[in-house]
Design an enzyme around this catalytic site. Structure first.
Site, short mmCIF file in Angstrom:
data_model
loop_
_atom_site.label_atom_id
_atom_site.label_comp_id
_atom_site.label_asym_id
_atom_site.label_seq_id
_atom_site.Cartn_x
_atom_site.Cartn_y
_atom_site.Cartn_z
CG HIS A 76 -2.07 -0.81 1.28
ND1 HIS A 76 -3.18 -0.86 0.26
CD2 HIS A 76 -2.42 -2.10 1.63
CE1 HIS A 76 -4.06 -1.41 0.14
NE2 HIS A 76 -3.62 -2.49 1.46
CD GLU A 79 -8.45 -12.14 -20.27
OE1 GLU A 79 -7.54 -11.75 -19.58
OE2 GLU A 79 -9.65 -12.18 -19.82
CG ASP A 105 -4.20 -13.34 -18.12
OD1 ASP A 105 -3.55 -13.95 -17.26
OD2 ASP A 105 -5.34 -12.83 -17.55
CB CYS A 141 -7.10 -3.17 -22.31
SG CYS A 141 -7.51 -4.66 -21.77
#
Length: 554
Positions: free
Chosen positions: A188, A430, A454, A501
């Site tokens: 984070h 993908e 992927d 994408c």
């Protein structure tokens, strides 16, 4: 000169003196207590104070880094209220008759060790969150309050690691960058650093010693390298690199408002990828034409239970309204593989990348799928939305998904709830299977979007989470590019558009090839929109050799 190599968190060059982050030391004493209820109340009071502090940090982070960056402090509040965590502390107080400080410290060590031992990098990153939450409670119990680095002049912050709460409390006007001995790019803290735009390198190793406090350092966030006491030539080269980067960023801003059109007149859509509504600001700032991938699974990953229809509707509506008529493509949840949420109750798998994930979960647990589709359809009344199904490998999977969508829309119609009946329905390409049967899929889908991350791992049989396989994971492999070309040809034969994408969409070495293949849209991270626009505007497809596409014909 000492050269350290770590993991880059945010690109850029920072030059300045090192200042080590000074933390107040919580010395935990162990002693027996007689009044158990009173000691448990001490913990409960400290916990209540910590929760209030975390709420205030959330409000501060919300204004500085947006909802996505501030979410960590909501997660910290949930950790502090976790029954297992609190029960462990109270059990130590009660069963061993020991003080609250010792109970908190022991629980922190135990829980962080459990997280650190997990295989999942995301869960490993939670070990630092447990320590951060516990340190806050200990500071309240001992009266040693947390403090910032006490910066009086601009400096590069160095530390063993930085907790999220420490990062957000830094005076960013004086922080040139930061270096840590430990930490991961998926923590984070790293996410906050990227949102804040602070050049940073994590996991630089033990050679980062406190004896270098006050010494001059240079962070090269492009390569993940840190130079301490740089020699004159290295400093000259890095200052020039910094100047060029600042100049490049300034020039790119001049492309705002310009069209994504090649020298020979070919127009292409350049969209942005996002993970939460808080990322929309970066999309607008970088002048993207729309959102080509809204990774909706982050709504699930940031929650401790299934997000309700209303929660999802609010998030999708906010993005749709903010984008003001620009297209927003929402990918239905892609949970599974490396993205896990405990409340889904997914069983461990020997090969999760090839396992129960994405559309396979949605089709076998339609109650989850229908809730999300209802939220997406309802939000479509407030902007230009499209829906996209991930991990499609067969025609029947697409047909089943569309049937569930049609069922949801009929329910909304009978309930009198508005939605866009012309909502576009697309799929991710993908899997090699999807590319190879794209001729059939193009008859059912309104558009394709190629998920190259992927597609690469499945085509090359290389787990993209396995660092040992990086030398074998070639995203430019001809087999991958042939599959993309095949999908593009089949989409266009049916009058459908196709985008990319995945990470390859931002690869400048492939931009002209993708344009020559007929790719209609590229969706990239917001920061890559303007660099990609520059690349497109300098391309001339008329000058490309006819042989360019020959190796990629199936």
């Amino acid at each position: 000169m000492l050269t350290l190599t770590g993991k880059s968190v945010f690109s850029g060059v920072a030059i300045g003196p090192i200042q080590f982050y000074k933390r107040p030391e919580n010395i935990i004493k162990r002693y027996h207590i007689e009044d158990i209820p009173a000691e448990k109340k001490r913990f409960e009071d400290a916990k209540a104070t910590a929760l209030q502090q975390l709420h205030e940090l959330y409000e501060r982070a919300l204004g500085e880094v947006g909802e996505g960056g501030a979410m960590i402090f909501e997660i910290h509040q949930m950790m502090l209220e976790d029954l297992d965590y609190c029960d462990s502390i109270c059990n130590i107080i009660e069963s061993q008759k020991l003080n609250a400080e010792y109970a908190v410290g022991t629980t922190s060590d135990n829980f962080s060790a459990v997280f650190a031992a997990m295989d999942d990098p995301y869960m490993q990153g939670r070990a630092a969150d447990v320590r951060d939450v516990s340190e806050r409670v200990l500071g309240i119990l001992t009266g040693v309050s947390a403090s910032t680095a006490g910066l009086t002049a601009p400096a590069i912050i160095a530390a063993d690691d930085l907790a999220p709460s420490e990062t957000v409390q830094l005076d960013k006007s004086k922080v040139l960058g930061f270096i840590t001995r430990r930490g991961s790019a998926s923590s984070h803290t790293a996410i906050l650093a990227r949102t804040m735009g602070i050049p940073a390198v994590v996991n630089a190793g033990d050679a980062l010693d406190e004896s270098f406090d006050g010494h001059t350092a240079i962070i090269d966030g492009f390569s993940g390298t840190v130079y301490i006491d740089p020699d004159p030539e290295t400093e000259r080269l890095l200052r020039e690199k910094k100047r060029q980067d600042e100049e490049r960023r300034a020039l790119l801003l001049e492309l705002r408002g310009e069209e994504n059109i090649t020298l020979d007149g070919r127009r292409i859509q350049v969209y942005a990828n996002i993970g939460s509504p808080a990322d929309v600001g970066a999309v607008l700032q970088n002048d993207a034409g729309g959102i080509g991938l809204f990774r909706s699974e982050f709504l699930y990953l940031e929650s401790d239970n299934f997000p309700s229809e209303e929660q999802q509707f609010a998030a999708y509506r906010r993005v749709a309204e903010t984008m003001a008529g620009k297209k927003v493509i929402i990918r239905t949840l892609d949970i599974g593989a490396d993205k896990k949420a405990d409340y889904f109750g997914l069983e461990p798998e020997d090969n999760p990348a090839l396992g129960y994930r994405a559309i396979r979960i949605c089709l076998t647990r339609p109650e989850i799928f229908k809730t999300q589709l209802r939220a997406i359809c309802r939000a479509s009344a407030f902007g230009k939305l499209a829906v996209m199904f991930p991990m499609i490998a067969s025609l029947s999977e697409l047909q089943q998904s569309k049937a569930i969508l049609a069922e949801v829309q009929e329910e909304l119609r009978s309930e009198g709830l508005p939605f866009d009946p012309s909502l576009e329905t697309g799929i991710m390409i993908e899997t090699p299977a999807a590319a190879l049967i794209s001729e059939q899929l193009a008859k059912e889908a309104d558009f394709f979007s190629v998920g190259t991350n992927d597609l690469t791992q499945y085509t090359l049989a290389c787990d993209r989470q396995n660092q040992k396989l990086e030398p074998f994971l070639d995203p430019h492999h001809p087999a991958i590019l042939r599959l993309i070309k095949l999908a593009a040809d089949n989409a266009h034969r049916e009058g459908k558009w196709i985008g990319i994408c995945g990470e390859l969409g931002a690869d400048p070495a492939l931009t002209e090839l993708f344009l020559a293949m007929g790719i209609d849209e590229l969706s990239v991270s917001p920061a890559m929109v303007l660099p990609l626009r520059k690349r497109i505007r300098s391309a001339d497809l008329h000058k490309l050799s006819p042989e360019l596409l020959a190796p990629y014909q199936l």
